[in-house]
Write a protein that holds these residues in place. Structure first.
Motif, PDB file in Angstrom:
ATOM      1  N   CYS A 156      36.097  34.653  38.673  1.00 45.79           N
ATOM      2  CA  CYS A 156      36.937  33.717  39.418  1.00 45.79           C
ATOM      3  C   CYS A 156      37.353  32.593  38.490  1.00 45.79           C
ATOM      4  O   CYS A 156      36.824  32.452  37.386  1.00 45.79           O
ATOM      5  CB  CYS A 156      36.171  33.145  40.608  1.00 45.79           C
ATOM      6  N   GLY A 187      39.453  39.870  41.644  1.00 42.06           N
ATOM      7  CA  GLY A 187      39.630  41.223  42.181  1.00 42.06           C
ATOM      8  C   GLY A 187      38.393  41.728  42.888  1.00 42.06           C
ATOM      9  O   GLY A 187      38.425  41.978  44.082  1.00 42.06           O
ATOM     10  N   ALA A 188      37.294  41.878  42.167  1.00 42.84           N
ATOM     11  CA  ALA A 188      36.088  42.434  42.784  1.00 42.84           C
ATOM     12  C   ALA A 188      35.076  41.358  43.179  1.00 42.84           C
ATOM     13  O   ALA A 188      34.020  41.680  43.696  1.00 42.84           O
ATOM     14  CB  ALA A 188      35.431  43.456  41.857  1.00 42.84           C
ATOM     15  N   LYS A 226      41.762  47.882  44.761  1.00 38.07           N
ATOM     16  CA  LYS A 226      42.674  46.754  44.693  1.00 38.07           C
ATOM     17  C   LYS A 226      44.069  47.052  45.229  1.00 38.07           C
ATOM     18  O   LYS A 226      44.437  48.169  45.494  1.00 38.07           O
ATOM     19  CB  LYS A 226      42.724  46.205  43.271  1.00 38.07           C
ATOM     20  N   GLU A 253      42.702  35.422  46.515  1.00 35.27           N
ATOM     21  CA  GLU A 253      43.157  36.175  45.346  1.00 35.27           C
ATOM     22  C   GLU A 253      44.648  35.922  45.144  1.00 35.27           C
ATOM     23  O   GLU A 253      45.476  36.465  45.859  1.00 35.27           O
ATOM     24  CB  GLU A 253      42.870  37.661  45.555  1.00 35.27           C
ATOM     25  N   GLY A 263      49.271  44.683  37.475  1.00 34.68           N
ATOM     26  CA  GLY A 263      47.810  44.671  37.558  1.00 34.68           C
ATOM     27  C   GLY A 263      47.254  43.325  37.972  1.00 34.68           C
ATOM     28  O   GLY A 263      46.039  43.139  37.988  1.00 34.68           O
ATOM     29  N   HIS A 264      48.131  42.373  38.297  1.00 31.10           N
ATOM     30  CA  HIS A 264      47.701  41.025  38.671  1.00 31.10           C
ATOM     31  C   HIS A 264      48.059  40.676  40.107  1.00 31.10           C
ATOM     32  O   HIS A 264      48.115  39.503  40.461  1.00 31.10           O
ATOM     33  CB  HIS A 264      48.348  39.996  37.740  1.00 31.10           C
ATOM     34  N   TYR A 265      48.351  41.656  40.955  1.00 33.98           N
ATOM     35  CA  TYR A 265      48.837  41.370  42.305  1.00 33.98           C
ATOM     36  C   TYR A 265      47.917  40.374  43.008  1.00 33.98           C
ATOM     37  O   TYR A 265      46.713  40.489  42.908  1.00 33.98           O
ATOM     38  CB  TYR A 265      48.902  42.662  43.133  1.00 33.98           C
ATOM     39  N   THR A 296      45.156  38.215  40.107  1.00 32.61           N
ATOM     40  CA  THR A 296      43.991  39.077  39.896  1.00 32.61           C
ATOM     41  C   THR A 296      44.108  39.828  38.573  1.00 32.61           C
ATOM     42  O   THR A 296      45.076  39.664  37.818  1.00 32.61           O
ATOM     43  CB  THR A 296      43.843  40.107  41.040  1.00 32.61           C
ATOM     44  N   GLU A 349      46.982  47.121  43.965  1.00 30.15           N
ATOM     45  CA  GLU A 349      47.845  48.074  43.270  1.00 30.15           C
ATOM     46  C   GLU A 349      47.508  49.504  43.687  1.00 30.15           C
ATOM     47  O   GLU A 349      48.393  50.327  43.897  1.00 30.15           O
ATOM     48  CB  GLU A 349      47.713  47.917  41.745  1.00 30.15           C
ATOM     49  N   LEU A 372      43.205  43.570  38.251  1.00 30.75           N
ATOM     50  CA  LEU A 372      42.678  44.809  38.808  1.00 30.75           C
ATOM     51  C   LEU A 372      41.333  44.535  39.490  1.00 30.75           C
ATOM     52  O   LEU A 372      41.265  43.633  40.315  1.00 30.75           O
ATOM     53  CB  LEU A 372      42.586  45.894  37.726  1.00 30.75           C
TER      54      LEU A 372
END
Lengths: 568, 568
Positions: free
Chosen positions: A302, A260-261, B263, A292, A54-56, A295, B265, A297
């Protein structure tokens, strides 16, 4: 909000499988993680990183030459298992020992620790470096208790480069620990992330507020505040990190990380302010990265990370690497071009003009003054008309455009420009500043019209009529609008036809112009906005049926304003 | 939601300024855009791209060797002005003429078209290629009327590579048009983006629904449907594009593009399904890319793009390039390693065991059966207990862990394993499958305990007590929990002490065990969950004051279940 999945249970493993397919030239998928798909020299220290998914691009995106040898992936936001870690490590062991890098979280500390013990029992030398960069999670004198957030990236990057350079395990471990000791991060969040399969975000931040020091899984922060401007946020992030600046360092690797967003454009706006602030503080930024890298998700927020560099850390931070998510080094050899900073774009140098044409130019400037007044008064009415079918910015655009045109024509008159040049300059300024389609149309209209004027002879009414026809032709040809399409053309066409007829019938220019303006006003009133078509229109057009088109209305308004001025 | 800005009016220009500072080695900032910061050979065709801002890395992120020579940037989602385009083009003109690339939108068509006319009048040869890839925006026989979305990227990439290869303007234009003719995209959206300064998204998609064919600025789509699974979505995207597959092509460049808030993932999960589907359809995927190449601020959604390749297009699609947002080509020379696909991770090969130890292993397997039953029954109660202070997954994790352990120990018994091996194997399986901290703790506990058992001699009560102590020590040492921390240790410590005392006092194993289980149960009842600390705990702990700790409770439950079985 996580929207794409087959089922929550398989989300992390399906993501890893898809990643491995997309980046098969970098990684091979193994149970519980990925290992390099390219050959590694015997005896090289393996740098193996990992943590929850979930941190890609953390952590699989870091695998490749110059960075990690393998990455272990747990379920979403959950530590990988001991067995999974041990398995991936055995696969990625090349005889030089293993450095395990991960963020300081209870589950990771436990699982990586137990895996390390098991591997040591099998005869593999394993060292551990827990990243502890988040200044919000413990006081400065308890650096070792802090969480690991985006500082994972520079610490792993530096360790990976040291291993790639062929250093032995003791040295790689020392350098990785030194990198971690030199790294500090601080972050803010504006909104939470949603776990796959969940209907609601893991946490929320109230509208108009931001959470300071919130972790990358929504762990408690240190404070909640009103949302800051970009400049205020830059100051907050930089000041917080500079409180722990080592006395003898002025160079820092810098990472502005999006969670992420929070999108690139926002990060760049913030970077503009951070870069200014760090420069003012005398910090030399080395190999800065904005993007990024760690991240959470689709979390909004930031963080800023500084790694205080000495020569050794700088060398490994800047060393080449090639991974799915991060690359440094030359692909195509290039030479820097001379800087263009400070160069003026266009020197203003008006062509020579006769006295009579300079006087006409001053009259045109007076017309623009009147038009600016009229469009300023009509701005909100035009905006409201536009909002029925479009994005409501027509009034704003016209105001910006005419004001830019007015400034430009005033300068041109002061600079001795003739009528043709002055009108062309006004058109260019209008288009440049107003933006969008209507700005382009008005710029084109004025510039086309100007071609029938002269910088030598005085304005005559036949030239005005021919200019109007040329402007109409260009607007239709390049703008692609035809009569009946419910655009400015619907008011401009009767204007041009009436003007031509009246001039041909020997009417005075003011009389002919006012007749044409009246015709355009009548035609504008008769328009209704276009139905939704291909393009940027939003499906609101039906609401505005029966309301006049704002483009036609503003053209008629301009025509009538000029008519009144010609009469006066 | 756009959260970081100083003011909406300056957002796009501040973003471009920050981008230029971050990537100064690639680009120089000029009025209205960016140009390459590296030297370009005289006579090279310039590929210049652009459009509205808010689509990063489109378009500034594409500037660099092998791709674009410059990018023009308008305001957010608005065409750049004619003057801005012309200015950037003059800066990036190298004598070989200019290819202007942009998406097919009215404002862009107008502004780029007028700028091209003006530049031609100045003696610069300018060609235009409008990208028209979005199949949702017009029928197949009106390809030229379609909008440009993510297909911008492959078209510009191919044109940029052709120009970099030294081709003349005619050839670059032909290849770019050919690339556009060969490119199709189709997208879906799950939620809208918010313009800088706006309080609400530009558009919304109802919860649980998705919009098909929505443009990258929220233009009307073709249909709204219930949210699909990843596999269904892959089928929808691929099938839609294959309807326009040229008969004589089977190779395609593929881009799975994220729009901003969808994202990595999620994209990888979808890619796993798309790759499978395209392979099944016999499509050869060339240089596939999964990531954010054309975004729309923080819009949720994605699109799939196929560019049908012949040898010429393939060569330019795969050619090296080096830009802030996209790089192809070798940085560090590598050799592919042999694939690890299909290799088994660990051959199951149990060490030899005596008959008596094999019988003990079968007894242990029976215990796991009983524990699995008990933990299955208690799953929801344990989950509810955990939800008061944590994320509520303790019951699930215990169930997953014990079932994995039970399967593993059954296999071990069938494979002839002795008691020590069987218990170790069960512990590994538990940790591997349960995940998280409690899974790791249970795996460690069982494996540590197993070290005091044997595959030769039968189980004796002193070994059981010593194993229990070893397990407690390892859990405390590696797990970092001390008595009183409100964890499983609080129930395990009294268990071990009572067991040791009773065994030392010559009680039978069943009697000693049941006394120890009772002590652990009493201690578990006396626990209350820990207050929020560093780590993943969410700030809910105060709600659970007075409720027993789920970890201690489940340990006591396991101990009591075993006790009953030993009695029976």
């Amino acid at each position: 909000m996580t929207k794409i999945l087959d089922d929550a249970e398989s989300f992390a493993s399906a993501a890893l499988a898809g990643f491995s397919k997309a980046y098969g030239r970098y990684v091979h998928l193994v149970a519980g993680g990925v290992v390099r798909a390219t050959q590694v020299p015997d005896g090289k220290v393996s740098v193996i990183v990992g943590g929850g998914s979930g941190h890609y691009p953390a952590f699989a995106g870091y695998v490749g030459p110059g960075l990690a040898d393998a990455a272990v992936a747990g379920e979403i936001f959950a530590s990988p298992s001991t067995a999974g870690i041990a398995r991936v490590c055995r696969r990625a062991s090349h005889g030089g020992g293993i450095l395990l890098g991960f963020g300081n979280y209870a589950g990771d500390v436990l699982n990586f620790g137990v895996a390390a013990e098991r591997l040591r029992a099998e005869g593999i030398d394993v060292r551990i470096v827990e990243v502890t960069d988040d200044v919000a999670s413990a006081p400065a004198d308890q650096h070792e208790k802090r969480r690991g957030i985006a500082g994972d990236f520079p610490v792993f990057k530096i360790a990976g480069a040291a291993a790639e350079a062929g250093l032995a395990l003791d040295a790689v471990e020392r350098i990785a620990r030194h990198a971690n000791d030199s790294t500090r991060s601080f972050g803010v969040a504006f909104g939470g992330c949603t776990l796959p399969g969940a209907g609601e975000p893991l946490f929320t931040v109230p509208k108009g507020r931001m959470a300071l020091g919130l972790g990358i899984h929504g762990e408690p922060g240190i404070e909640e505040r009103d949302l800051a401007t970009a400049t205020e946020l830059a100051t907050l992030l930089v000041d917080t990190l500079l409180r722990e600046k080592p006395e003898n360092r002025t160079r820092a690797a810098v990472l502005l990380n999006g969670l992420g967003a929070t999108k690139y454009e926002e990060l760049f706006v913030l970077w503009d302010a951070i870069e200014t602030k760090l420069r003012a503080e005398g910090i030399e930024m080395i190999g800065a990265e904005v993007g990024e890298l760690v991240t959470s998700l689709d979390m909004q927020g930031c963080s800023l990370t500084l790694t205080w560099l000495d020569d050794e850390l700088e060398r490994y931070w800047l060393a080449p690497c090639d991974t799915p998510a991060f690359r440094r080094g030359d692909i195509i050899a290039t030479t820097a071009a001379p800087s263009v900073a400070g160069q003026h774009d266009e020197a203003i140098d008006y062509p020579p003009a006769s006295a009579v044409s300079r006087k006409d130019a001053a009259c045109l400037a007076g017309l623009f003054e009147a038009i600016a007044q009229a469009l300023g008064d009509a701005e909100s009415a035009l905006g409201a008309m536009d909002a029925l079918a479009g994005d409501g910015d027509h009034g704003q655009g016209m105001r910006r455009g005419v004001n830019a045109a007015r400034t430009a024509i005033d300068l041109a008159v002061q600079g001795g420009a003739g009528a043709a040049t002055a009108l062309a300059v006004a058109g260019d300024a209008w288009a440049d500043r107003a933006g969008g389609t209507s700005g382009a149309i008005w710029g084109l209209l004025l510039r086309s019209w100007s071609r029938w004027l002269s910088d030598d002879t005085g304005i005559d009414s036949h030239a005005v009529a021919r200019g109007a026809r040329a402007a109409l032709d260009d607007v239709m040809r390049l703008g692609g609008a035809r009569p009946g399409d419910k655009t400015l053309v619907d008011a401009f066409l009767p204007f041009v036809e009436t003007l031509e007829g009246a001039i041909a019938a020997q009417q005075s220019l003011p009389a002919a112009w006012n007749a044409a303006a009246a015709a355009s006003h009548k035609a504008a009133e008769a328009t209704a906005p276009l139905a939704p078509r291909l393009g940027r229109a939003r499906p609101l057009a039906q609401r505005s049926i029966g309301h006049p088109d704002p483009g036609a209305t503003s053209l008629a308004l301009v025509a009538q304003t000029i008519g009144k001025r010609l009469d006066g």
